[in-house]
Design an enzyme around this catalytic site. Structure first.
Site, PDB file in Angstrom:
ATOM      1  N   GLU A  13       0.872  -1.164   0.000  1.00 29.99           N
ATOM      2  CA  GLU A  13       0.000   0.000   0.000  1.00 29.99           C
ATOM      3  C   GLU A  13       0.914   1.219   0.000  1.00 29.99           C
ATOM      4  O   GLU A  13       1.703   1.424   0.921  1.00 29.99           O
ATOM      5  CB  GLU A  13      -0.903   0.014   1.223  1.00 29.99           C
ATOM      6  CG  GLU A  13      -1.922   1.150   1.191  1.00 29.99           C
ATOM      7  CD  GLU A  13      -2.809   1.143   2.414  1.00 29.99           C
ATOM      8  OE1 GLU A  13      -2.311   1.534   3.483  1.00 29.99           O
ATOM      9  OE2 GLU A  13      -3.977   0.740   2.298  1.00 29.99           O
ATOM     10  N   ASP A  67      -4.021   9.923  10.299  1.00 31.91           N
ATOM     11  CA  ASP A  67      -2.727   9.307  10.611  1.00 31.91           C
ATOM     12  C   ASP A  67      -2.112   9.927  11.851  1.00 31.91           C
ATOM     13  O   ASP A  67      -2.339  11.090  12.181  1.00 31.91           O
ATOM     14  CB  ASP A  67      -1.778   9.464   9.426  1.00 31.91           C
ATOM     15  CG  ASP A  67      -2.137   8.539   8.278  1.00 31.91           C
ATOM     16  OD1 ASP A  67      -2.079   7.313   8.498  1.00 31.91           O
ATOM     17  OD2 ASP A  67      -2.478   9.033   7.192  1.00 31.91           O
TER      18      ASP A  67
END
Length: 248
Positions: A29, A40
């Site tokens: 990914e 994140d």
């Protein structure tokens, strides 16, 4: 494995991708760096800032995808803002031409989902969908979110941002996974908060694949010589339970 594109010079990045593949990752990914990566945690945000300082973010990402896709099936992880800025149709075609199998837009707005999914389908890309436990309370919500997805559904193991290293509520994840499977025939992938090989081994029986990211990104940032051994440790922990992707 989750790898943020542009973290290192291209020849170094290619070497890291080779090592990660050889060590046992079955899928890449690739993260498209973004200045406002709200889902994140600090490790991946710092990696993105480093990649942004290098410049030419989209070009670097396309080159990373080209190399990664020659090693393992590769998907791109992005936020919506770059997709909107470059144009969904244009960006989908660029990533498809680079060899990506799919693109997951982690904060895909509901009012843009149909346009994105149509653009990706026209380019031959899968559209995995991140489905958080928070904000999708009813089964009809899950069915609606899953309806336009293809490839897989991504069920975070933690409700925290990536990089969470505390305990995981595995019963809650198991329940959520079963609800997703009732809503869609797509495989269910989990990541976020799977901080150790031991945790990966516990999550694996609940899902169809596990994604590991922050531990790898931390190593890529601070001690790249450890990346191959760390990848191998996670891959070994998952055998024979499930496949390995990567992000966390």
């Amino acid at each position: 494995m989750f790898v943020p594109a542009g973290l290192h010079p291209p020849h170094v990045e290619r070497l890291h991708l080779d090592q990660i593949a050889w060590a046992g990752a079955s899928l890449f990914e690739v993260g498209l760096a973004h200045h406002d990566a709200g889902l994140d945690g600090p490790v991946i945000q710092a990696a993105y800032r480093r990649a942004l300082r290098r410049g030419n973010v989209l070009d670097h990402t396309l080159h990373t995808v080209e190399h990664a896709s020659g090693l393992r099936p590769t998907v791109v992880m992005t936020y919506w803002e770059p997709v909107d800025r470059h144009g969904p149709e244009h960006l989908a075609r660029l990533f498809a031409d680079a060899g990506a199998a799919g693109v997951m837009v982690v904060d895909l707005p509901e009012d843009q989902a149909a346009r994105w999914q149509e653009a990706a389908k026209a380019a031959g890309l899968h559209t995995p969908r991140l489905v958080p436990r928070r904000g999708t309370g009813s089964d009809s919500d899950l069915t609606r979110v899953a309806a336009g997805a293809s490839g897989w559904l991504y069920a975070p193991a933690s409700t925290a941002p990536t990089g969470y290293s505390g305990p995981l509520d595995l019963p809650a994840l198991a329940d959520f996974t079963e609800r997703l499977r009732a809503a869609s025939p797509l495989p269910v992938v989990s990541g976020v908060g799977i901080s150790t090989p031991a945790l990966a081994a516990r999550v694996a029986p609940l899902v169809d694949a596990v994604v590991i990211g922050t531990p790898i990104v931390r190593a890529l940032t601070t001690d790249p010589d450890q990346v191959r051994a760390l990848t191998a440790a996670f891959a070994q922990a998952l055998i024979p339970n499930t496949a390995t992707e990567t992000r966390a």
